[in-house]
Scaffold this motif. Structure first.
Motif, mmCIF file in Angstrom:
data_model
loop_
_atom_site.group_PDB
_atom_site.id
_atom_site.type_symbol
_atom_site.label_atom_id
_atom_site.label_comp_id
_atom_site.label_asym_id
_atom_site.label_seq_id
_atom_site.Cartn_x
_atom_site.Cartn_y
_atom_site.Cartn_z
ATOM 1 N N GLY A 186 14.346 -4.789 -9.537
ATOM 2 C CA GLY A 186 13.002 -5.356 -9.536
ATOM 3 C C GLY A 186 12.146 -4.515 -8.600
ATOM 4 N N THR A 187 10.844 -4.442 -8.857
ATOM 5 C CA THR A 187 10.007 -3.589 -7.991
ATOM 6 C C THR A 187 10.018 -4.088 -6.546
ATOM 7 O OG1 THR A 187 8.019 -4.858 -8.567
ATOM 8 C CG2 THR A 187 8.464 -2.883 -9.870
ATOM 9 N N GLU A 188 10.211 -5.416 -6.340
ATOM 10 C CA GLU A 188 10.178 -5.951 -4.977
ATOM 11 C C GLU A 188 11.415 -5.544 -4.169
ATOM 12 O OE1 GLU A 188 10.502 -7.688 -7.744
ATOM 13 O OE2 GLU A 188 12.501 -8.538 -7.486
ATOM 14 N N THR A 189 12.474 -5.050 -4.855
ATOM 15 C CA THR A 189 13.668 -4.604 -4.128
ATOM 16 C C THR A 189 13.576 -3.136 -3.715
ATOM 17 O OG1 THR A 189 14.868 -3.856 -6.105
ATOM 18 C CG2 THR A 189 15.069 -6.196 -5.521
ATOM 19 N N LEU A 190 12.536 -2.430 -4.167
ATOM 20 C CA LEU A 190 12.391 -1.012 -3.803
ATOM 21 C C LEU A 190 12.012 -0.888 -2.327
ATOM 22 C CD1 LEU A 190 10.307 0.169 -6.913
ATOM 23 C CD2 LEU A 190 12.770 0.499 -6.533
ATOM 24 N N ALA A 191 12.464 0.204 -1.690
ATOM 25 C CA ALA A 191 12.108 0.442 -0.284
ATOM 26 C C ALA A 191 10.607 0.685 -0.132
ATOM 27 C CB ALA A 191 12.889 1.634 0.251
ATOM 28 N N GLY A 192 9.963 1.024 -1.218
ATOM 29 C CA GLY A 192 8.522 1.254 -1.217
ATOM 30 C C GLY A 192 8.148 2.090 -2.422
ATOM 31 N N VAL A 193 6.842 2.269 -2.591
ATOM 32 C CA VAL A 193 6.343 3.054 -3.719
ATOM 33 C C VAL A 193 5.283 4.016 -3.182
ATOM 34 C CG1 VAL A 193 5.014 2.965 -5.880
ATOM 35 C CG2 VAL A 193 6.785 1.235 -5.428
ATOM 36 N N GLY A 194 5.374 5.271 -3.600
ATOM 37 C CA GLY A 194 4.346 6.243 -3.236
ATOM 38 C C GLY A 194 3.543 6.632 -4.459
ATOM 39 N N VAL A 195 2.278 6.951 -4.222
ATOM 40 C CA VAL A 195 1.380 7.338 -5.315
ATOM 41 C C VAL A 195 0.746 8.686 -4.986
ATOM 42 C CG1 VAL A 195 -0.719 6.763 -6.596
ATOM 43 C CG2 VAL A 195 0.807 4.919 -5.795
ATOM 44 N N GLY A 196 0.880 9.642 -5.901
ATOM 45 C CA GLY A 196 0.128 10.892 -5.801
ATOM 46 C C GLY A 196 -1.121 10.731 -6.637
ATOM 47 N N SER A 197 -2.277 10.781 -5.968
ATOM 48 C CA SER A 197 -3.530 10.451 -6.646
ATOM 49 C C SER A 197 -4.516 11.613 -6.614
ATOM 50 C CB SER A 197 -4.161 9.243 -5.938
ATOM 51 O OG SER A 197 -5.473 9.031 -6.413
ATOM 52 N N PRO A 198 -5.322 11.744 -7.665
ATOM 53 C CA PRO A 198 -6.425 12.703 -7.589
ATOM 54 C C PRO A 198 -7.548 12.112 -6.747
ATOM 55 C CG PRO A 198 -6.522 11.566 -9.688
ATOM 56 C CD PRO A 198 -5.311 11.037 -8.950
ATOM 57 N N GLY A 199 -8.607 12.849 -6.546
ATOM 58 C CA GLY A 199 -9.728 12.357 -5.741
ATOM 59 C C GLY A 199 -9.402 12.418 -4.268
ATOM 60 N N ASP A 200 -10.146 11.661 -3.482
ATOM 61 C CA ASP A 200 -9.955 11.629 -2.037
ATOM 62 C C ASP A 200 -9.045 10.451 -1.715
ATOM 63 O OD1 ASP A 200 -10.112 11.572 0.682
ATOM 64 O OD2 ASP A 200 -12.281 11.264 0.784
ATOM 65 N N ALA A 201 -7.736 10.728 -1.562
ATOM 66 C CA ALA A 201 -6.748 9.678 -1.317
ATOM 67 C C ALA A 201 -6.475 9.601 0.180
ATOM 68 C CB ALA A 201 -5.466 9.991 -2.079
ATOM 69 N N ASN A 202 -6.839 8.497 0.803
ATOM 70 C CA ASN A 202 -6.683 8.339 2.247
ATOM 71 C C ASN A 202 -5.307 7.733 2.562
ATOM 72 O OD1 ASN A 202 -6.775 7.320 4.942
ATOM 73 N ND2 ASN A 202 -9.016 7.503 4.881
ATOM 74 N N GLU A 203 -4.435 8.541 3.171
ATOM 75 C CA GLU A 203 -3.070 8.076 3.445
ATOM 76 C C GLU A 203 -3.053 6.914 4.422
ATOM 77 O OE1 GLU A 203 0.077 10.737 4.366
ATOM 78 O OE2 GLU A 203 -0.405 12.114 2.736
ATOM 79 N N LYS A 204 -4.012 6.891 5.363
ATOM 80 C CA LYS A 204 -3.999 5.852 6.391
ATOM 81 C C LYS A 204 -4.437 4.504 5.838
ATOM 82 C CE LYS A 204 -4.425 8.736 10.492
ATOM 83 N NZ LYS A 204 -5.089 10.007 10.099
ATOM 84 N N THR A 205 -5.480 4.491 5.004
ATOM 85 C CA THR A 205 -6.037 3.221 4.526
ATOM 86 C C THR A 205 -5.546 2.842 3.132
ATOM 87 O OG1 THR A 205 -7.932 4.319 3.514
ATOM 88 C CG2 THR A 205 -8.172 3.639 5.817
ATOM 89 N N GLY A 206 -4.989 3.800 2.389
ATOM 90 C CA GLY A 206 -4.556 3.509 1.026
ATOM 91 C C GLY A 206 -5.701 3.396 0.036
ATOM 92 N N VAL A 207 -6.894 3.809 0.476
ATOM 93 C CA VAL A 207 -8.078 3.759 -0.387
ATOM 94 C C VAL A 207 -8.253 5.105 -1.095
ATOM 95 C CG1 VAL A 207 -10.614 3.612 -0.379
ATOM 96 C CG2 VAL A 207 -9.246 1.996 0.983
ATOM 97 N N VAL A 208 -8.563 5.055 -2.383
ATOM 98 C CA VAL A 208 -8.828 6.279 -3.151
ATOM 99 C C VAL A 208 -10.300 6.295 -3.572
ATOM 100 C CG1 VAL A 208 -8.326 7.580 -5.261
ATOM 101 C CG2 VAL A 208 -6.457 6.478 -3.987
ATOM 102 N N SER A 209 -10.996 7.385 -3.224
ATOM 103 C CA SER A 209 -12.424 7.501 -3.539
ATOM 104 C C SER A 209 -12.689 8.701 -4.448
ATOM 105 C CB SER A 209 -13.240 7.698 -2.255
ATOM 106 O OG SER A 209 -12.882 6.728 -1.295
ATOM 107 N N SER A 210 -13.760 8.601 -5.179
ATOM 108 C CA SER A 210 -14.262 9.642 -6.096
ATOM 109 C C SER A 210 -13.174 10.404 -6.852
ATOM 110 C CB SER A 210 -15.229 10.615 -5.414
ATOM 111 O OG SER A 210 -14.870 10.901 -4.091
ATOM 112 N N ALA A 211 -12.343 9.625 -7.573
ATOM 113 C CA ALA A 211 -11.378 10.225 -8.507
ATOM 114 C C ALA A 211 -12.117 10.376 -9.828
ATOM 115 C CB ALA A 211 -10.145 9.333 -8.647
#
Ligand SMILES: [Zn+2]
Length: 319
Positions: free
Chosen positions: A61-86
């Motif tokens: 189940g996804t809730e049993t994963l140690a975590g999930v990472g996302v490689g995103s286009p645009g301005d992906a802020n690692e600290k806040t998790g916010v993605v802008s102007s993709a």
């Protein structure tokens, strides 16, 4: 199950997800088309759905994963998790809390990073760059993206370092998709190359590029179409690939002069397809501009293939 992590590579045409174990091996994967209408909420929903499908295939189940990472286009802020102007994603001109939205949907921690940077880190840790301590990743595809690992650590600058595609290779030169002039991407990015091919074709230049595109039912000049045209000895295709290599050699050599990395890793759709066979002309172009040309960096083609982005995204979990 806690040692399984999820990775999501968010692209303009597809969402590639993978479930990765502690050694970096992919145990399951799923792919979905990126929504072309709606907004960030719709894209996030498709991402969550694709990751659930991969997790199910891995028997987790996804809730049993140690975590999930996302490689995103645009301005992906690692600290806040916010993605802008993709901007190549629907309705994503503004800012969207992607990590938080996915955390609620998947029931586990989510981190976001820049798509090209995480793919570079994947090659550094698990792929073609494993033997080096410092490298530049150059992802030659629709655009030209870059990532940096310096002295064993990712270098993000203030968050957006590595934009090698927008190094100026010709002052006042060709118009770049970014709106400026003379960038490397204006000569080597697949979409800029297509625009230039179309311009010359409409001016009467002979080429099979667009005939091949129609014949193979492609909406654009894919790397496969460029390859076929080169095989036919298509003059315009040869000329534009040569021009791209010239720009890549110039831009990469300039970056090497500044950073002196041990290696340059060439990835991306065009990079993986043409990297080996265009290695000699690329090195010859670089050589013209290298300040210390007796000690060039190693040049390698990325080895993790289509899953490199998703694997790299999963590495964000342990960062
Ligand atoms: Zn540009």
């Amino acid at each position: 199950m806690a040692d399984l992590r999820g990775g999501i590579d968010l692209g303009g045409t597809k969402i590639q997800t993978a479930i990765v174990d502690a050694r970096g091996d992919v145990v399951a994967q799923a792919r979905r088309p990126t929504p072309t209408s709606g907004g960030p909420e719709d894209v996030a929903a498709a991402m969550a759905e694709a990751l659930r499908a991969a997790a199910q295939e891995a028997g987790a189940g996804t809730e049993t994963l140690a975590g999930v990472g996302v490689g995103s286009p645009g301005d992906a802020n690692e600290k806040t998790g916010v993605v802008s102007s993709a901007k190549n994603l629907p309705g994503w001109e503004g800012s969207f809390p992607l990590a938080e939205t996915l955390r609620q949907a998947l029931g586990t921690e989510v981190r976001v990073g820049n798509d090209v940077q995480v793919a570079t880190e994947a090659e550094f840790q698990l792929g073609a760059g494993q033997e080096f301590r410092s490298l530049i990743g150059v992802f030659w595809g629709t655009g030209v993206g870059g990532g940096l690992v310096l002295d064993g650590k990712p270098w993000l600058g203030r968050g957006t370092a590595g934009e090698i595609g927008h190094m100026v290779v010709k002052r006042g030169g060709a118009k770049c998709p970014c709106g400026r002039r003379g960038c490397l991407e204006a000569y080597a990015g697949r979409s800029a190359m297509e625009a230039e091919a179309r311009r010359q074709y409409e001016e009467g230049q002979k080429t099979d590029l667009f005939v091949l595109m129609e014949k193979h039912g492609k909406p654009r000049l894919t790397s496969g179409i460029w390859e076929r045209a080169l095989k036919h000895g298509d003059n315009l295709a040869e000329k534009l690939i040569e021009r791209a290599i010239e720009a890549l050699g110039t831009g990469i050599a300039s970056a090497v002069n500044l950073l002196d990395p041990e290696a340059v890793i060439i990835g991306g759709g065009l990079g993986v397809r043409f990297g080996e066979r265009l290695m000699d002309p690329l090195m010859a172009e670089m050589d013209k501009h290298l300040f210390l040309d007796e000690r060039p960096p190693a040049i390698r083609v990325a080895s993790l293939g289509d899953l490199g982005g998703a694997i790299g995204a999963s590495l964000l979990v342990s960062r």
